[in-house]
Write a protein that holds these residues in place. Sequence first.
Motif, PDB file in Angstrom:
ATOM      1  N   ALA A 111      47.394  19.415  84.106  1.00  0.00           N
ATOM      2  CA  ALA A 111      46.746  19.914  82.897  1.00  0.00           C
ATOM      3  C   ALA A 111      47.746  20.408  81.861  1.00  0.00           C
ATOM      4  CB  ALA A 111      45.767  21.022  83.261  1.00  0.00           C
ATOM      5  N   ASN A 112      48.751  21.180  82.287  1.00  0.00           N
ATOM      6  CA  ASN A 112      49.722  21.724  81.336  1.00  0.00           C
ATOM      7  C   ASN A 112      50.509  20.623  80.638  1.00  0.00           C
ATOM      8  OD1 ASN A 112      49.313  24.464  81.343  1.00  0.00           O
ATOM      9  ND2 ASN A 112      51.309  24.972  82.153  1.00  0.00           N
ATOM     10  N   THR A 113      51.065  19.706  81.419  1.00  0.00           N
ATOM     11  CA  THR A 113      51.914  18.671  80.852  1.00  0.00           C
ATOM     12  C   THR A 113      51.117  17.744  79.948  1.00  0.00           C
ATOM     13  OG1 THR A 113      53.287  18.756  82.834  1.00  0.00           O
ATOM     14  CG2 THR A 113      53.560  16.844  81.403  1.00  0.00           C
ATOM     15  N   THR A 114      49.928  17.347  80.383  1.00  0.00           N
ATOM     16  CA  THR A 114      49.098  16.436  79.587  1.00  0.00           C
ATOM     17  C   THR A 114      48.737  17.057  78.249  1.00  0.00           C
ATOM     18  OG1 THR A 114      48.179  15.479  81.615  1.00  0.00           O
ATOM     19  CG2 THR A 114      46.964  15.109  79.567  1.00  0.00           C
ATOM     20  N   GLN A 115      48.277  18.309  78.280  1.00  0.00           N
ATOM     21  CA  GLN A 115      47.900  18.954  77.023  1.00  0.00           C
ATOM     22  C   GLN A 115      49.094  19.178  76.118  1.00  0.00           C
ATOM     23  OE1 GLN A 115      44.607  22.036  77.226  1.00  0.00           O
ATOM     24  NE2 GLN A 115      45.278  21.975  79.354  1.00  0.00           N
ATOM     25  N   ALA A 116      50.231  19.550  76.701  1.00  0.00           N
ATOM     26  CA  ALA A 116      51.422  19.762  75.878  1.00  0.00           C
ATOM     27  C   ALA A 116      51.798  18.485  75.141  1.00  0.00           C
ATOM     28  CB  ALA A 116      52.576  20.246  76.753  1.00  0.00           C
ATOM     29  N   LEU A 117      51.758  17.353  75.838  1.00  0.00           N
ATOM     30  CA  LEU A 117      52.102  16.076  75.208  1.00  0.00           C
ATOM     31  C   LEU A 117      51.128  15.736  74.087  1.00  0.00           C
ATOM     32  CD1 LEU A 117      52.943  14.055  78.446  1.00  0.00           C
ATOM     33  CD2 LEU A 117      54.575  14.599  76.625  1.00  0.00           C
ATOM     34  N   VAL A 118      49.849  15.704  74.403  1.00  0.00           N
ATOM     35  CA  VAL A 118      48.854  15.246  73.425  1.00  0.00           C
ATOM     36  C   VAL A 118      48.779  16.192  72.236  1.00  0.00           C
ATOM     37  CG1 VAL A 118      46.417  14.733  73.063  1.00  0.00           C
ATOM     38  CG2 VAL A 118      47.547  13.984  75.164  1.00  0.00           C
ATOM     39  N   ALA A 119      48.823  17.504  72.500  1.00  0.00           N
ATOM     40  CA  ALA A 119      48.761  18.468  71.402  1.00  0.00           C
ATOM     41  C   ALA A 119      50.005  18.431  70.523  1.00  0.00           C
ATOM     42  CB  ALA A 119      48.545  19.877  71.943  1.00  0.00           C
TER      43      ALA A 119
END
Length: 410
Positions: free
Chosen positions: A308-316
Amino acid sequence: MARVLFIWEAGADYGHLMRLATLGRELARRGHAPVFALRDLTHVQALLGDLPGTVLQAPLWRGVVSGLPPPAGPAETLLRIGFLHPQALAGMVRAWRSLLDLVQPDLLVLDFAPTAMLATRGLPLPRLLLGDTFALPPRRTPLPPYRWWRPESALRMAESERHALEGANTVLAQYGQPPLARLADLYEADEAIATAWEAFDQYPGRDAATERLHYWGALPGLDTGVAPDWPKVDGRRVFAYLKPHARDFDAVLSALKDLPVSVAVHAPGLSVAAQRRHLAANLRFHAQPLRMADVLRDVTLGICHAGANTTQALVAAGIPALLLPEHVEQMMTARRAAELGAALVVDHEKPPPHFKRLIQRLLDEPAFTDAARAVQARHAGDDPTLRAARIVDRLLQWLPGGGALATTAG
């Protein structure tokens, strides 16, 4: 000076420790004393080495529960960590209460810590739930299934919930606490802090206001880790955070070697022999986690297992992603990212795809980057470097005299 006890009990990977380290560092900077009771101490020195504070091993369920199918929802996860065996669960509750007697905290912050939540019901301490939304299920009866995109047996969900509720109430009775009226009441707290954006809530369609749940955005540990050492080759930069044991690990690296890209890879525990097998001018392996502030500034594409952290950091940050979820929690995150149009998802229950084509699509088709940048624009006014300070401000309001309007649950 306040003593804040951060608890992480269930789940895996860096996300839990990364966000607790980020908040603990900010608390220490302000002169408070963070204390950590952690599930996994493997990466403590890498991620908490510079942080003053006490680190303890969290009480953990070590029993074996056999004969159960993969969990369909939160109740079945609870059955696997002690709620099916009240006597053993009571021992864990006792250990948690003993730990609290030793630490004497002023505030509890619980990150995916269900037995600690049970143990601390009724205690005169403010309790805040923290984490990505997987560990903060909507408080419905029955609790919702993990795979919201497909039907689950209503009878199975109800029976699993009944068993977990019986286990919890048996233990609460031993400690003189009133029973839970429903399993969802286990997740009551003074406040729930979701380190996620609403668009990435792993349970879509919840009533966040009723649950006193607030979305604060991801805490990816922007300044934690090492700087990426990018291969000196022409081409766009790609970040890959992959597990060496993953089914598609070799196939993804082989595809990347055949593309005109410069790749920084973090593969925890990758053997020297495996590094030699994938030796290429455009791949650079890193034993330590990569500093996300540098990654997000430099890359065109991210590849990961949909943490969750890595995915959101990338997309955001406006960066599309290739997501390879290994379990249901990661699949929940991956499906939300795919719904936004910012990611392609590889289903581990289906045959492997042609990875070179998938990566090429993400690099060459502007729709994926445009979708990620739309998410980035939606949160343009929120500075991620200030997010930890804002969350710590909120935590401190729950201390005695801090001013929070508490309606203490449980």
